[in-house]
Design an enzyme around this catalytic site. Structure first.
Site, short mmCIF file in Angstrom:
data_model
loop_
_atom_site.label_atom_id
_atom_site.label_comp_id
_atom_site.label_asym_id
_atom_site.label_seq_id
_atom_site.Cartn_x
_atom_site.Cartn_y
_atom_site.Cartn_z
CE1 TYR A 1 -3.03 7.18 5.08
CE2 TYR A 1 -1.84 8.86 6.30
CZ TYR A 1 -1.84 7.78 5.44
OH TYR A 1 -0.66 7.29 4.94
CB SER A 51 1.36 7.40 8.15
OG SER A 51 1.41 8.80 8.11
N1 LIG Z 1 3.30 8.73 -0.03
C1 LIG Z 1 3.41 9.19 1.20
O1 LIG Z 1 3.79 10.36 1.43
C2 LIG Z 1 3.09 8.31 2.39
C3 LIG Z 1 3.36 8.80 3.67
C4 LIG Z 1 3.08 7.98 4.77
C5 LIG Z 1 2.58 6.71 4.58
N2 LIG Z 1 2.33 6.27 3.31
C6 LIG Z 1 1.80 4.91 3.17
O2 LIG Z 1 2.60 4.18 2.26
C7 LIG Z 1 1.80 3.22 1.58
C8 LIG Z 1 1.98 3.37 0.07
O3 LIG Z 1 1.59 4.68 -0.28
P1 LIG Z 1 1.77 5.32 -1.74
O4 LIG Z 1 2.00 6.76 -1.49
O5 LIG Z 1 2.72 4.51 -2.54
O6 LIG Z 1 0.26 5.16 -2.26
P2 LIG Z 1 -0.37 4.98 -3.72
O7 LIG Z 1 0.52 5.57 -4.73
O8 LIG Z 1 -1.75 5.46 -3.62
O9 LIG Z 1 -0.36 3.39 -3.86
C9 LIG Z 1 -1.19 2.60 -3.04
C10 LIG Z 1 -1.20 1.18 -3.55
O10 LIG Z 1 -2.10 0.42 -2.72
C11 LIG Z 1 -3.00 -0.30 -3.56
N3 LIG Z 1 -4.28 -0.51 -2.90
C12 LIG Z 1 -5.03 0.41 -2.24
N4 LIG Z 1 -6.15 -0.13 -1.78
C13 LIG Z 1 -6.12 -1.45 -2.14
C14 LIG Z 1 -7.02 -2.53 -1.96
N5 LIG Z 1 -8.18 -2.40 -1.32
N6 LIG Z 1 -6.68 -3.75 -2.47
C15 LIG Z 1 -5.52 -3.91 -3.14
N7 LIG Z 1 -4.62 -2.90 -3.33
C16 LIG Z 1 -4.93 -1.69 -2.85
C17 LIG Z 1 -3.13 0.60 -4.80
O11 LIG Z 1 -3.49 -0.16 -5.93
P3 LIG Z 1 -4.90 -0.12 -6.67
O12 LIG Z 1 -5.55 1.20 -6.35
O13 LIG Z 1 -4.56 -0.30 -8.09
O14 LIG Z 1 -5.60 -1.29 -6.09
C18 LIG Z 1 -1.69 1.07 -4.97
O15 LIG Z 1 -0.93 0.10 -5.65
C19 LIG Z 1 0.36 3.46 2.05
O16 LIG Z 1 0.03 2.55 3.07
C20 LIG Z 1 0.40 4.87 2.59
O17 LIG Z 1 -0.60 5.11 3.56
C21 LIG Z 1 2.58 7.03 2.21
#
Ligand SMILES: NC(=O)c1ccc[n+]([C@@H]2O[C@H](COP(=O)([O-])OP(=O)(O)OC[C@H]3O[C@@H](n4cnc5c(N)ncnc54)[C@H](OP(=O)(O)O)[C@@H]3O)[C@@H](O)[C@H]2O)c1
Length: 231
Positions: free
Chosen positions: A150, A134
């Protein structure tokens, strides 16, 4: 090509997994805790697409028996691992609990560490590990209140990336970290209600796929900011 994508049930991971799976011949091992979401994703693939192997598991438990068995059945190699699963708690520092610490470091750092370690026998020459970091974990970036743990966990993932790239370079396994900015997903909406991100998950999924396929030509051990704006 065999690709492992974590957090493939929704958001960025889902779009990344889908992009890989649309290519005939690819096998995508799609991981999240939500079996139904993974099955829905697999069910959406057109007939001429590659294969999605839905694998429901909690990555923080560190039990990768089913994943390793599935990879062995599909040739025993992992070409690309995208460590995308993650968790975020937005709270003022004083309100953060030990549980919050364990949750975020578990989901954002320890899971990636345990998964990479478990998959070492399956990485061959030319394999690419892409860690999804991130902007908060990118040194010198603007920091946001409420994201101290985070961001710290994503910073740890970034440094792990640099260290592993060095350790694996003789084996020609590349490791990079994409420090991404705001993308419109459930995680973002929950953490910042009302905020509109300039990037959609499909766009970021496409970028991650392209980077995973071609990035090793120019990058190894790098933490690359991928952001137009950021919380
Ligand atoms: N969206 C943003 O603005 C943003 C910005 C910077 C970085 N990121 C990073 O990008 C990545 C994806 O983010 P996103 O926004 O797409 O998040 P999201 O919509 O919350 O999706 C997260 C995914 O990770 C899975 N997950 C979480 N904990 C888990 C565990 N213990 N075991 C297995 N699966 C797990 C969740 O599935 P289940 O809950 O169903 O298990 C879900 O499929 C993350 O690493 C996040 O920190 C996102």
């Amino acid at each position: 090509m065999n690709v492992v994508v974590t957090g493939a049930g929704r958001g960025i991971g889902r779009e990344t997994a889908k992009g890989f799976a649309l290519q005939t011949g690819n096998t995508v091992f799609a991981i999240s805790r939500d079996q139904h979401a993974l099955n829905r994703l697999a069910g959406e693939m057109p007939g001429n697409a590659g294969t999605i192997v839905p694998l429901a598991m909690d990555l923080t438990l560190g039990d990768f028996t089913s994943l390793k068995a599935a990879i062995a059945l599909h040739g025993g190699l992992v070409d690309i691992l995208v460590n995308n699963a993650g968790g975020l708690v937005n709270k003022p520092f004083e309100k953060l609990t030990d549980k919050d610490f364990d949750y975020m470091f578990g989901a954002n750092v320890k899971s990636a560490f345990m998964l990479i370690r478990a998959l070492m026998p399956f990485f061959g020459e030319g394999s690419h590990i892409v860690n999804i970091g991130s902007m908060g974990g990118f040194q010198g970036s603007a920091k946001f209140p409420g994201l101290s743990l985070y961001s710290a966990s994503k910073g740890a993932l970034a440094v792990l990336t640099e260290c592993l790239a060095e350790e694996f370079k003789e084996r020609k396994i590349s490791v990079n970290c994409l420090a991404i900015g705001a993308v419109q997903t459930e995680m973002l909406s929950q953490a910042f209600p009302g905020y509109r991100a300039p990037v959609m998950p499909e766009e970021m999924g496409l970028f991650i796929r392209e980077f995973a396929l071609t990035g090793t030509r120019f990058f190894n051990g790098k933490i690359i900011p991928v952001a137009l704006s950021n919380p």
